[in-house]
Design a protein around this motif. Structure first.
Motif, PDB file in Angstrom:
ATOM      1  N   VAL A 186      46.964  38.185  39.236  1.00  0.00           N
ATOM      2  CA  VAL A 186      46.163  37.066  39.753  1.00  0.00           C
ATOM      3  C   VAL A 186      44.989  37.579  40.581  1.00  0.00           C
ATOM      4  N   ASN A 187      45.267  38.535  41.497  1.00  0.00           N
ATOM      5  CA  ASN A 187      44.218  39.031  42.382  1.00  0.00           C
ATOM      6  C   ASN A 187      43.247  39.971  41.681  1.00  0.00           C
ATOM      7  N   SER A 188      43.677  40.589  40.587  1.00  0.00           N
ATOM      8  CA  SER A 188      42.778  41.444  39.807  1.00  0.00           C
ATOM      9  C   SER A 188      41.848  40.625  38.919  1.00  0.00           C
ATOM     10  N   LEU A 189      42.292  39.434  38.516  1.00  0.00           N
ATOM     11  CA  LEU A 189      41.483  38.603  37.625  1.00  0.00           C
ATOM     12  C   LEU A 189      40.313  37.945  38.335  1.00  0.00           C
ATOM     13  N   SER A 190      40.549  37.453  39.563  1.00  0.00           N
ATOM     14  CA  SER A 190      39.489  36.685  40.217  1.00  0.00           C
ATOM     15  C   SER A 190      39.745  36.555  41.708  1.00  0.00           C
ATOM     16  N   VAL A 191      38.700  36.774  42.498  1.00  0.00           N
ATOM     17  CA  VAL A 191      38.784  36.526  43.945  1.00  0.00           C
ATOM     18  C   VAL A 191      39.047  35.048  44.195  1.00  0.00           C
ATOM     19  N   ARG A 192      38.348  34.206  43.452  1.00  0.00           N
ATOM     20  CA  ARG A 192      38.494  32.758  43.643  1.00  0.00           C
ATOM     21  C   ARG A 192      39.897  32.294  43.264  1.00  0.00           C
ATOM     22  N   LEU A 193      40.439  32.846  42.173  1.00  0.00           N
ATOM     23  CA  LEU A 193      41.792  32.481  41.751  1.00  0.00           C
ATOM     24  C   LEU A 193      42.803  32.903  42.812  1.00  0.00           C
ATOM     25  N   GLY A 194      42.629  34.110  43.372  1.00  0.00           N
ATOM     26  CA  GLY A 194      43.509  34.559  44.447  1.00  0.00           C
ATOM     27  C   GLY A 194      43.438  33.645  45.657  1.00  0.00           C
ATOM     28  N   ASN A 246      29.163  44.038  43.317  1.00  0.00           N
ATOM     29  CA  ASN A 246      29.742  44.144  44.648  1.00  0.00           C
ATOM     30  C   ASN A 246      30.737  43.021  44.825  1.00  0.00           C
ATOM     31  N   LEU A 247      31.547  43.111  45.885  1.00  0.00           N
ATOM     32  CA  LEU A 247      32.446  42.009  46.191  1.00  0.00           C
ATOM     33  C   LEU A 247      31.616  40.771  46.525  1.00  0.00           C
ATOM     34  N   GLN A 248      31.997  39.629  45.931  1.00  0.00           N
ATOM     35  CA  GLN A 248      31.219  38.407  46.079  1.00  0.00           C
ATOM     36  C   GLN A 248      31.720  37.577  47.259  1.00  0.00           C
ATOM     37  N   LYS A 249      30.825  36.818  47.870  1.00  0.00           N
ATOM     38  CA  LYS A 249      31.187  35.972  49.017  1.00  0.00           C
ATOM     39  C   LYS A 249      31.781  34.663  48.494  1.00  0.00           C
ATOM     40  N   GLU A 250      33.089  34.706  48.195  1.00  0.00           N
ATOM     41  CA  GLU A 250      33.773  33.573  47.586  1.00  0.00           C
ATOM     42  C   GLU A 250      34.711  32.864  48.565  1.00  0.00           C
ATOM     43  N   VAL A 251      34.918  33.419  49.765  1.00  0.00           N
ATOM     44  CA  VAL A 251      35.917  32.895  50.692  1.00  0.00           C
ATOM     45  C   VAL A 251      35.241  32.070  51.774  1.00  0.00           C
ATOM     46  N   GLY A 252      35.543  30.765  51.794  1.00  0.00           N
ATOM     47  CA  GLY A 252      34.966  29.865  52.791  1.00  0.00           C
ATOM     48  C   GLY A 252      35.880  29.702  53.992  1.00  0.00           C
ATOM     49  N   LEU A 253      35.539  28.748  54.879  1.00  0.00           N
ATOM     50  CA  LEU A 253      36.300  28.535  56.108  1.00  0.00           C
ATOM     51  C   LEU A 253      37.742  28.114  55.816  1.00  0.00           C
ATOM     52  N   VAL A 254      37.912  27.143  54.907  1.00  0.00           N
ATOM     53  CA  VAL A 254      39.260  26.648  54.603  1.00  0.00           C
ATOM     54  C   VAL A 254      40.113  27.762  54.018  1.00  0.00           C
ATOM     55  N   VAL A 264      33.946  45.252  36.003  1.00  0.00           N
ATOM     56  CA  VAL A 264      32.669  44.781  35.465  1.00  0.00           C
ATOM     57  C   VAL A 264      32.722  43.287  35.181  1.00  0.00           C
ATOM     58  N   ARG A 265      33.832  42.849  34.594  1.00  0.00           N
ATOM     59  CA  ARG A 265      33.939  41.450  34.168  1.00  0.00           C
ATOM     60  C   ARG A 265      34.344  40.523  35.300  1.00  0.00           C
ATOM     61  N   ARG A 266      35.227  41.005  36.169  1.00  0.00           N
ATOM     62  CA  ARG A 266      35.845  40.111  37.153  1.00  0.00           C
ATOM     63  C   ARG A 266      35.256  40.233  38.556  1.00  0.00           C
ATOM     64  N   LEU A 267      34.539  41.322  38.832  1.00  0.00           N
ATOM     65  CA  LEU A 267      33.969  41.582  40.165  1.00  0.00           C
ATOM     66  C   LEU A 267      35.037  41.581  41.260  1.00  0.00           C
ATOM     67  N   THR A 268      36.186  42.186  40.935  1.00  0.00           N
ATOM     68  CA  THR A 268      37.278  42.348  41.899  1.00  0.00           C
ATOM     69  C   THR A 268      37.585  43.839  42.040  1.00  0.00           C
ATOM     70  N   PRO A 269      38.145  44.261  43.197  1.00  0.00           N
ATOM     71  CA  PRO A 269      38.536  45.674  43.354  1.00  0.00           C
ATOM     72  C   PRO A 269      39.855  45.954  42.638  1.00  0.00           C
ATOM     73  N   ALA A 270      39.881  45.776  41.319  1.00  0.00           N
ATOM     74  CA  ALA A 270      41.109  45.851  40.526  1.00  0.00           C
ATOM     75  C   ALA A 270      41.846  47.186  40.671  1.00  0.00           C
ATOM     76  N   PRO A 271      41.169  48.352  40.617  1.00  0.00           N
ATOM     77  CA  PRO A 271      41.912  49.613  40.753  1.00  0.00           C
ATOM     78  C   PRO A 271      42.675  49.713  42.078  1.00  0.00           C
TER      79      PRO A 271
END
Length: 487
Positions: free
Chosen positions: A165-173, A25-33, A346-353
């Protein structure tokens, strides 16, 4: 089949680098900042460097121009607070889509996703990247306009880079968004501080008789609001990623209350700075307001302005891509788009499609010579759906009383914003009627044809085509359905 399923679940459910299980599932990677940066970074794009001229051309005077910028900020904040109640009441990503679904049912939700996914989001993404490309190319073609083919190729490259960038990682984005938000705040700070210095030196002549010659007709004011709110567009973007926001009950309203007023103050002060060095006439004659300001104030360091404006636009494009991908993801999950668009890497846990689909359509919109007029005519559709969404908040106060509301705004706020939305939709049509508005409305309604064919009736031949395509894309992109829908 069972073995494949287990293997897929294992690869998908656990990270190789971590002992902690991660669901698909989409991971909770986005904080307040990061949430504040997404709001600020998405709103502050090219708008503040383009819209001051448009707002002033409608109001014809400095005083009403500054008032319009302030009121637009208040309206954006009130609208975002209404969205905060919706976002904490229905904690699903996708912005307006799940709220329209809950309040009115599938057809309005589908028409929103149809209009947003095919036109509003990708054209906005394309124009931001084209603006970035033009600012980057201009220094290399001094004294002449950069070739269109160069501008378009660079814009397409920017779209591809942001998509990767956004397909590779939520955190990287999120990190990219934070960096470019910091960069754009640098140019905002330079313009504001320079303006304060000039004011302290007594450059206040352009603020004298600031209401003289003002056009305060309904048509002029409505069009000024239209252009001002275009610069604030993005105030609702955090609701597109509610599922990825850590502690949304706290961070969603806090990010809104900090982010949008911060943008409002910056916009007002930047306009004040512009007027310290340019008269209203000079500002209207300027091709690029911020560049003219830099040439007059920063002298040898004036190259800083186009550079940081380019940073600003690429940051806005990243924020637009980040959030639009979630809208497509949710529409696919609800069965209103191809199912594969709701799958997660599967690998990145991002909505790549979903992100890739958005990028492909945006690249198509780069091909025409000028799509700004198209987006202007479709902008009224955005406020049509904003108004419907905020009205949904009032509707669900009566129809969905059982839903928990961690944040609850006074009912007068959504009613007021809905009425303003009606005004913003109708005023431009009444003040300057054009066939394009009718074409836009007909395009929105044309979504009903696709809804009936592919969603409501689900004709067998459509399923026969979509299933093998979905299977092929799933294997190619290494994506799987989310394990479960969020509560």
């Amino acid at each position: 089949m069972g073995e494949t399923s287990l293997r897929k679940r294992g690869a998908d459910g656990r990270s190789v680098q971590s002992n902690e299980p991660k669901s698909t599932n989409l991971q909770k990677e986005v904080g307040l900042v990061s949430g504040i940066c997404i709001i600020v970074g998405t709103i502050i794009g090219s708008g503040i460097f383009i819209s001051p001229k448009s707002v002033l051309s409608n109001t014809q005077a400095v005083g009403p121009c500054l008032i319009i910028w302030a009121v637009c900020g208040v309206l954006a904040t009130l609208g975002a607070l209404c969205y905060a109640e919706l976002g904490t009441m229905i904690t699903k990503s996708g912005g307006e889509y799940p709220y329209l679904m809950e309040a009115y049912g599938p057809i309005p939700a589908y028409l929103f996703s149809w209009t947003s996914l095919i036109v509003l989001k990708p054209t906005s993404f394309a124009i931001i990247c084209l603006t970035f490309s033009e600012y980057v190319c201009t220094p290399f073609y001094a004294g002449c306009k950069p070739p269109e083919i160069v501008v378009k190729c660079l814009a397409a490259a920017a779209i591809l880079l942001i998509t990767i960038v956004n397909s590779l990682s939520v955190r990287l984005g999120s990190y990219v968004q934070n960096i470019f938000t910091a960069a754009k705040l640098v140019i905002v700070a330079i313009i504001i501080i320079s303006g304060f210095v000039l004011l302290a030196q007594g450059n206040t002549k352009n603020f004298e008789n600031s209401f003289e010659g003002a056009d305060v007709s309904v048509g002029a004011i409505s069009l000024a609001f239209y252009n001002g709110l275009w610069a604030y567009d993005g105030w609702n973007q955090l609701n597109y990623i509610t599922e990825e926001l850590r502690n949304p009950y706290r961070n969603l309203p806090l990010a809104i209350v900090i982010g949008i007023p911060l943008v409002t103050v910056c916009y007002i002060l930047m306009n004040v700075s512009y007027f310290t060095v340019m008269t209203a006439t000079e500002l209207l004659q300027s091709q690029a307001v911020a560049v003219t300001f830099g040439d007059r104030v920063l002298y040898p360091a004036s190259w800083v302005v186009p550079l940081f404006v380019a940073f600003s636009t690429i940051g806005a494009a990243n924020g637009s891509c980040f959030t639009a991908g979630r809208l497509i993801f949710v529409a696919g999950r609800e069965g209103h788009m191809l199912k594969v668009l709701s799958y997660i890497s599967v690998r990145r846990l991002t909505p790549a499609p979903a992100i890739i689909f958005h990028a492909i359509i945006a690249i198509f919109y780069i091909i025409p010579g000028d799509i700004n007029s198209l987006v202007n005519y479709f902008s009224f559709a955005a406020w049509l759906f904003y108004g419907m969404t905020i009205l949904a908040l009032v509707v669900m106060r009566f129809t969905r009383k059982e839903l928990k509301r961690p944040i609850k705004v006074p009912v007068v706020v959504p009613i007021l914003v809905t009425l303003i939305s009606v005004f913003l939709v109708l005023a431009p049509i009444i003040s300057s009627p054009a066939w394009e508005y009718l074409y836009c409305f007909l395009f929105i309604l044309s979504g009903l044809i696709f809804y009936l064919l592919f969603v409501y009736y689900k004709f067998g031949w459509a399923q026969k085509i979509s299933k093998p395509v979905t299977m092929y894309l799933q294997m190619l992109m290494e994506v799987v359905p989310p394990e479960e829908d969020p509560e």
